[in-house]
Design an enzyme around this catalytic site. Structure first.
Site, PDB file in Angstrom:
ATOM      1  N   MET A  30     -13.746  -9.469  -0.674  1.00  0.00           N
ATOM      2  CA  MET A  30     -15.210  -9.422  -0.561  1.00  0.00           C
ATOM      3  C   MET A  30     -15.617  -9.743   0.876  1.00  0.00           C
ATOM      4  O   MET A  30     -16.770 -10.102   1.142  1.00  0.00           O
ATOM      5  CB  MET A  30     -15.859 -10.395  -1.545  1.00  0.00           C
ATOM      6  CG  MET A  30     -15.524 -10.035  -2.999  1.00  0.00           C
ATOM      7  SD  MET A  30     -16.741 -10.606  -4.201  1.00  0.00           S
ATOM      8  CE  MET A  30     -16.638 -12.366  -3.974  1.00  0.00           C
ATOM      9  N   HIS A  37      -6.811 -14.231   3.723  1.00  0.00           N
ATOM     10  CA  HIS A  37      -6.813 -12.771   3.540  1.00  0.00           C
ATOM     11  C   HIS A  37      -5.737 -12.118   4.407  1.00  0.00           C
ATOM     12  O   HIS A  37      -5.104 -11.140   4.006  1.00  0.00           O
ATOM     13  CB  HIS A  37      -8.177 -12.184   3.928  1.00  0.00           C
ATOM     14  CG  HIS A  37      -9.308 -12.612   3.071  1.00  0.00           C
ATOM     15  ND1 HIS A  37     -10.324 -13.423   3.533  1.00  0.00           N
ATOM     16  CD2 HIS A  37      -9.605 -12.352   1.768  1.00  0.00           C
ATOM     17  CE1 HIS A  37     -11.203 -13.634   2.564  1.00  0.00           C
ATOM     18  NE2 HIS A  37     -10.780 -12.997   1.479  1.00  0.00           N
ATOM     19  N   VAL A 176      -3.253 -20.350   1.279  1.00  0.00           N
ATOM     20  CA  VAL A 176      -3.191 -20.744   2.696  1.00  0.00           C
ATOM     21  C   VAL A 176      -4.197 -21.868   2.900  1.00  0.00           C
ATOM     22  O   VAL A 176      -5.342 -21.772   2.458  1.00  0.00           O
ATOM     23  CB  VAL A 176      -3.507 -19.543   3.617  1.00  0.00           C
ATOM     24  CG1 VAL A 176      -3.496 -19.973   5.078  1.00  0.00           C
ATOM     25  CG2 VAL A 176      -2.512 -18.417   3.383  1.00  0.00           C
TER      26      VAL A 176
HETATM   27  O1  PAF Z   1     -11.021 -12.306  -4.946  1.00  0.00           O
HETATM   28  C1  PAF Z   1     -11.981 -11.589  -4.560  1.00  0.00           C
HETATM   29  O2  PAF Z   1     -12.337 -11.575  -3.381  1.00  0.00           O
HETATM   30  C2  PAF Z   1     -12.713 -10.715  -5.564  1.00  0.00           C
HETATM   31  O3  PAF Z   1     -12.814 -11.351  -6.797  1.00  0.00           O
HETATM   32  C3  PAF Z   1     -12.097  -9.315  -5.703  1.00  0.00           C
HETATM   33  C4  PAF Z   1     -10.699  -9.367  -6.276  1.00  0.00           C
HETATM   34  C5  PAF Z   1     -12.076  -8.621  -4.354  1.00  0.00           C
HETATM   35  C6  PAF Z   1     -12.947  -8.478  -6.668  1.00  0.00           C
HETATM   36  O4  PAF Z   1     -14.247  -8.343  -6.209  1.00  0.00           O
END
Ligand code: PAF
Length: 287
Positions: A30, A37, A176
């Protein structure tokens, strides 16, 4: 790095990558990216020849009183980070394309929606499963990487791929943490300096549970209660839940659970910010 905003373009690119024999690794996010990430991107890169990241703040996984409107967003910074970390394609769909007028269908879950996050956030996992199913259909990945920080989400997605026979391998990458122990999360951006210091009680309490387990304590209730008390006694952090559950089923972990690892999961509020964290306690390794 290619930036793709249209669903038909993403379909075409995914088909072409597959036809060229590429293995597509997918990291759904998101946005408001951080090192957590990036570790998911690296995990995808280590296993795949084409890495796709999606950035989409999914409205249907937020409850009406939750933080959809104020969820942090910084597209330019996200794109720079994704490129720097070797992402091949960023998929940036619009809300209108993902949920056009007349959108009707969702992926629902039964048992896994009931405990913990499902209880605290009604409809959340329906929203997550629905958007992830849509993204899988659009990006056509061979594998997808999710973070252990959202442990229940990872289990729900794995369950969905099995139940709906989706041919996507699910990889779960470790949490992390910041050097002081705080689990990385886009929502950490909401914390004031003082709240951020208070939030450290959460990861500290997980370390406490690990040392209880290493010291031979096997009573799930005692461990969970100690964790809850440790967080509460440290300041203004309020505990929504602190529970020891089976790492696969999310049912309460029985005492002396033998071979199966247990997951200690915590949700807490620091000011108006809701944070979650967890750690895996392996009874077997520590006996
Ligand atoms: O973990 C997230 O950022 C969200 O829940 C995802 C998996 C991208 C779904 O919108």
């Amino acid at each position: 790095m290619r930036i793709v905003t249209s669903i038909p373009d993403m379909h075409r690119i995914a088909d072409a990558e597959r036809a060229a024999g590429k293995r597509i690794g997918f990291v759904p996010t998101m946005g408001f990216l951080h090192a957590g990430h990036m570790s998911l991107l690296h995990a995808a890169r280590a296993r795949c020849s084409t890495v796709v990241m999606s950035i989409f703040v999914n409205p249907i996984q937020f409850g009406p009183a939750e933080d959809f409107a104020r969820y942090p967003r910084d597209e330019a910074r996200d794109l720079a980070m994704a490129e720097e970390h070797g992402c091949d394609i960023v998929f940036l769909p619009s809300r209108e394309d993902m949920y056009p007028d007349g959108f009707e269908t969702s992926v629902d879950l039964n048992r896994s929606t009931i405990p913990l996050e499902g209880e605290s956030r009604p409809g959340h996992f329906r929203g997550v499963a629905t958007v992830v199913a849509k993204l899988f259909n659009i990006v056509k990945p061979h594998m997808a990487v999710f973070g252990q920080k959202d442990a229940q989400q990872a289990i729900v997605i794995r369950r969905m791929t099995r139940d709906l026979n989706m041919d996507v391998e699910i990889v779960v990458a470790p949490i992390v943490r910041e050097p002081d122990g705080l689990a990385m999360s886009s929502r950490n951006a909401y914390l004031s300096t003082e709240e951020r210091t208070e939030a450290l009680a959460i990861s500290r309490s997980l370390r406490l549970a690990e040392s209880m387990c290493a010291g031979g304590i096997r009573d799930p209730q005692r461990i969970a209660d100690t964790v809850g008390d440790a967080i509460r006694s440290s300041g203004r952090v309020s505990v929504e839940y602190a529970r020891l559950v089976d790492a696969e089923t999310f049912e309460d972990a029985p005492a002396m659970a033998g071979d199966r690892p247990a997951l200690l999961v915590v949700a807490a509020r620091v000011g108006s910010t809701r944070l979650i964290d967890n750690t895996i306690l392996s009874w077997k390794d520590t006996i």
